[in-house]
Scaffold this motif. Structure first.
Motif, PDB file in Angstrom:
ATOM      1  N   MET A   1     107.033  54.673 -76.683  1.00 20.20           N
ATOM      2  CA  MET A   1     106.356  54.733 -77.980  1.00 20.20           C
ATOM      3  C   MET A   1     107.319  54.383 -79.108  1.00 20.20           C
ATOM      4  O   MET A   1     106.947  53.675 -80.047  1.00 20.20           O
ATOM      5  CB  MET A   1     105.736  56.110 -78.220  1.00 20.20           C
ATOM      6  CG  MET A   1     104.518  56.390 -77.358  1.00 20.20           C
ATOM      7  SD  MET A   1     103.149  55.254 -77.619  1.00 20.20           S
ATOM      8  CE  MET A   1     102.496  55.864 -79.150  1.00 20.20           C
TER       9      MET A   1
ATOM     10  N   THR B   1     106.805  51.183 -81.369  1.00 19.47           N
ATOM     11  CA  THR B   1     106.640  51.391 -82.809  1.00 19.47           C
ATOM     12  C   THR B   1     107.599  50.496 -83.597  1.00 19.47           C
ATOM     13  O   THR B   1     107.201  49.840 -84.560  1.00 19.47           O
ATOM     14  CB  THR B   1     106.861  52.867 -83.172  1.00 19.47           C
ATOM     15  OG1 THR B   1     105.868  53.658 -82.500  1.00 19.47           O
ATOM     16  CG2 THR B   1     106.759  53.094 -84.666  1.00 19.47           C
TER      17      THR B   1
ATOM     18  N   THR C   1      99.949  54.166 -71.971  1.00 22.17           N
ATOM     19  CA  THR C   1      99.581  54.304 -73.377  1.00 22.17           C
ATOM     20  C   THR C   1     100.571  53.620 -74.321  1.00 22.17           C
ATOM     21  O   THR C   1     100.151  52.903 -75.225  1.00 22.17           O
ATOM     22  CB  THR C   1      99.403  55.790 -73.747  1.00 22.17           C
ATOM     23  OG1 THR C   1      98.376  56.337 -72.917  1.00 22.17           O
ATOM     24  CG2 THR C   1      99.017  55.960 -75.205  1.00 22.17           C
TER      25      THR C   1
ATOM     26  N   VAL D   1      99.054  50.684 -76.720  1.00 19.40           N
ATOM     27  CA  VAL D   1      98.963  50.915 -78.167  1.00 19.40           C
ATOM     28  C   VAL D   1      99.849  49.933 -78.935  1.00 19.40           C
ATOM     29  O   VAL D   1      99.400  49.273 -79.877  1.00 19.40           O
ATOM     30  CB  VAL D   1      99.318  52.374 -78.525  1.00 19.40           C
ATOM     31  CG1 VAL D   1      99.453  52.560 -80.026  1.00 19.40           C
ATOM     32  CG2 VAL D   1      98.283  53.326 -77.959  1.00 19.40           C
ATOM     33  N   SER D   2     101.107  49.820 -78.529  1.00 19.79           N
ATOM     34  CA  SER D   2     102.018  48.960 -79.285  1.00 19.79           C
ATOM     35  C   SER D   2     101.601  47.492 -79.204  1.00 19.79           C
ATOM     36  O   SER D   2     101.659  46.768 -80.207  1.00 19.79           O
ATOM     37  CB  SER D   2     103.465  49.144 -78.819  1.00 19.79           C
ATOM     38  OG  SER D   2     103.604  48.802 -77.462  1.00 19.79           O
TER      39      SER D   2
END
Length: 84
Positions: free
Chosen positions: A9, A13, A60, A64-65
Motif C-alpha cells: 500500500m 500510494t 488489495t 487499488v494503486s
C-alpha cells in the motif's frame, strides 16, 4: 493488515501520488503538448495488466494503486486530446 500488504500500500500510494502533480499542471495550464501519447498509452496498458493481475491474485494493494493510477494516466491522455 499484514506487513507485506502495508508495504504494498505504501509503495502503491507513493507511485500513484506521483502522477497528481502532472494531472494538476496539465489541468491548470490547459496544455499537454509535451506529453507523449505513446508513452502514456503503453504505460496505461501496463497498469491495466497489473490491475488484472492484482484482481487475479486478489491483492488489495495492487488493485487499488493500479486502479487509481490508471484513472490518472487516462485522465492525462484525455486532457491531451481535449486541450489539443
Amino acid at each position: 493488515m499484514q506487513s507485506n500488504d502495508l508495504l504494498g500500500m505504501l509503495a502503491g500510494t507513493l507511485t500513484t501520488v506521483s502522477f497528481v502533480p502532472q494531472v494538476i499542471k496539465t489541468w491548470k495550464s490547459r496544455s499537454a503538448k509535451d506529453i507523449s501519447y505513446g508513452m502514456f498509452t503503453l504505460f496505461s496498458l501496463g497498469v491495466l495488466l497489473w490491475l488484472a493481475y492484482g484482481l487475479t491474485i486478489q491483492s488489495t494493494p495492487i488493485v487499488v494503486s493500479n486502479l487509481v493510477t490508471l484513472i490518472l494516466a487516462l485522465g492525462i491522455i484525455l486532457m491531451k486530446a481535449w486541450f489539443k
